[in-house]
Design a protein around this motif. Structure first.
Motif, mmCIF file in Angstrom:
data_model
loop_
_atom_site.group_PDB
_atom_site.id
_atom_site.type_symbol
_atom_site.label_atom_id
_atom_site.label_comp_id
_atom_site.label_asym_id
_atom_site.label_seq_id
_atom_site.Cartn_x
_atom_site.Cartn_y
_atom_site.Cartn_z
ATOM 1 N N SER A 136 -4.062 4.574 -6.947
ATOM 2 C CA SER A 136 -5.228 4.535 -6.054
ATOM 3 C C SER A 136 -5.025 3.481 -4.964
ATOM 4 O O SER A 136 -4.363 2.460 -5.169
ATOM 5 N N VAL A 137 -5.577 3.763 -3.784
ATOM 6 C CA VAL A 137 -5.428 2.864 -2.624
ATOM 7 C C VAL A 137 -6.787 2.681 -1.945
ATOM 8 O O VAL A 137 -7.592 3.617 -1.931
ATOM 9 N N THR A 179 -5.820 5.051 3.124
ATOM 10 C CA THR A 179 -4.533 5.743 3.202
ATOM 11 C C THR A 179 -3.551 4.922 4.050
ATOM 12 O O THR A 179 -3.887 4.547 5.164
ATOM 13 N N PRO A 180 -2.357 4.645 3.535
ATOM 14 C CA PRO A 180 -1.368 3.951 4.369
ATOM 15 C C PRO A 180 -0.867 4.874 5.490
ATOM 16 O O PRO A 180 -0.824 6.090 5.316
ATOM 17 N N ASP A 224 1.267 0.374 8.304
ATOM 18 C CA ASP A 224 1.524 -0.147 6.960
ATOM 19 C C ASP A 224 3.004 -0.191 6.608
ATOM 20 O O ASP A 224 3.359 -0.697 5.548
ATOM 21 N N LEU A 248 0.818 -1.215 0.000
ATOM 22 C CA LEU A 248 0.000 0.000 0.000
ATOM 23 C C LEU A 248 0.858 1.274 0.000
ATOM 24 O O LEU A 248 0.571 2.246 -0.695
ATOM 25 N N ARG A 252 2.144 2.076 -3.370
ATOM 26 C CA ARG A 252 1.111 2.588 -4.291
ATOM 27 C C ARG A 252 0.850 4.057 -4.013
ATOM 28 O O ARG A 252 0.750 4.859 -4.943
ATOM 29 N N ALA A 253 0.727 4.423 -2.739
ATOM 30 C CA ALA A 253 0.483 5.838 -2.404
ATOM 31 C C ALA A 253 1.686 6.690 -2.812
ATOM 32 O O ALA A 253 1.532 7.808 -3.305
#
Ligand code: CP3
Length: 335
Positions: free
Chosen positions: A13-14, A17-18, A65, A4, A7-8
């Motif tokens: 897109s996630v 939010t991590p 995360d 995650l 990706r952020a």
């Protein structure tokens, strides 16, 4: 499935939010204080079994995360032969401060072989972490130079600035050496398999933008531009005016302290994912305040192309760890 945090960091897109917290290992955790009893800070950083366990403690407890490698910004300096220690209640203390060209010339580069304990700790961690990202880190040249020149923690960085303005040749020679040590230290962590790296320029906010660009940016850029293959996060405190310059230092993600709302920060560094920025002091307020402030940060962060939730600086030692756990739950349950 890509982690995650990655990706952020790439603006993808996630599902939520991590979140992780600067200085999440150690400090506020009783299990950390127990493990560290009778073991010096720098000694604990050189023991892969302890590094692995301490790095994992906040992951188990809070379900963040990302894990951040348990270490300190002065670890590579000591590994490169600089005589220093971390004194409880004070911080890093340097035996012979670096203030002349002869002092700079007496330092040597860091070799990968000086920090094999880091490689080993990362190997142990990757076997345990699963889908949780592992962040490696180092101190940036300005913040490291401040400790070396002052000889320890400093409020106004007076000697550091006096050297920077008064002996720019010594300043740049020192920062070139520090950039080289930092680059090697981060490359060792990337080669060992960390998912992302963060360059901490904690004290860069002491400088004007013009001075940052002249005395610091070239050195921090030399570090970040030489690294590839994983997201590079660049963070400092009090850097509202420096955010564009810090992004220009080849940062993929810009860390923001609590002074600049993330919707304002994103207008200063358009197109750049952001990390931050709840005031760590808010965590000492009643839960309703924490929740409201966290939701505000999430809403403002949603204006950026990517957002990694964090504090605006490190977790304070007096923080109740249960508040951190609850905060992670809140972030994870908010779409
Ligand atoms: O806080 C920041 O601004 C991050 C950058 C930074 C670190 N160390 C990273 C770190 C800085 C500026 C330091 C210097 C340092 N080292 C200080 C600050 C002194 C000052 O000038 O005010 C101190 C007190 C230390 C010593 C230290 N580092 C201790 C006692 C510990 C372990 C427990 C604790 O208090 O967190 C560390 C660990 C440390 N330093 C970590 C990092 C990223 C790993 C722990 C984590 O991230 O959770």
């Amino acid at each position: 499935m890509t982690k995650l945090l990655l990706r952020a960091a790439r603006g993808e897109s996630v599902p939520h939010t991590p979140v992780w917290f600067m200085r999440q290992a150690g400090r506020s955790l009783p299990e950390y204080r127990e493990l560290r009893a009778g073991i010096g800070m720098l000694e604990s950083c050189r023991r892969p079994d302890l590094v692995c366990e301490i790095t994992l403690q906040p992951v188990r407890r809070h379900k963040v995360d990302a894990a951040i490698l348990y270490s300190d910004i002065v670890v590579p300096l000591q590994a490169a032969g600089i005589d220093l220690d971390i004194v409880a209640g004070t911080g890093p203390v340097v035996a012979s401060p670096v203030r002349t060209m002869a002092d700079v010339t007496a330092t040597r580069p860091l070799e990968a072989g000086d920090v094999t304990f880091v490689t080993e700790a990362i190997r142990l961690l990757l076997a345990e972490l699963g889908s949780t990202a592992l962040i490696g880190f180092a101190g940036a040249p300005f913040t490291l130079a401040s400790y070396l020149i002052e000889g320890g923690p400093s409020r106004h960085h007076v000697l550091t600035k006096a050297l920077m303005y008064g002996a720019p040749d010594v300043w740049h020679a020192l920062c070139e050496r520090l950039a080289d040590i930092t680059r090697t230290f981060l490359q060792v962590q990337i080669d060992a398999g960390v998912d992302a790296i963060q360059l901490f320029d904690s004290w860069a906010g002491a400088l004007s933008e013009a001075d940052y660009r002249r005395f610091v940016l070239p050195h921090s850029r030399a570090v970040l531009s030489s690294l590839s293959g994983c997201p590079r996060i660049h963070f400092g405190v009090g850097t509202s005016e420096l955010l564009p310059a810090m992004a220009e230092a080849d940062a993929d993600v810009v860390g923001v302290d609590w002074r600049t709302p993330l919707d304002v920060a994103t207008s200063r560094v358009p197109g750049r994912p952001l990390q931050g920025n709840l005031d760590p002091c808010v965590l000492l307020a009643p839960w309703e305040v924490v929740a409201a402030e966290a939701r505000r940060v999430l809403a403002e962060g949603s204006k950026a192309p990517g957002h990694i939730f964090n504090l605006g600086h490190g977790v304070l030692p007096e923080t109740d760890p249960d508040v951190l756990t609850r905060l992670v739950e809140l972030i994870h349950s908010t779409e």
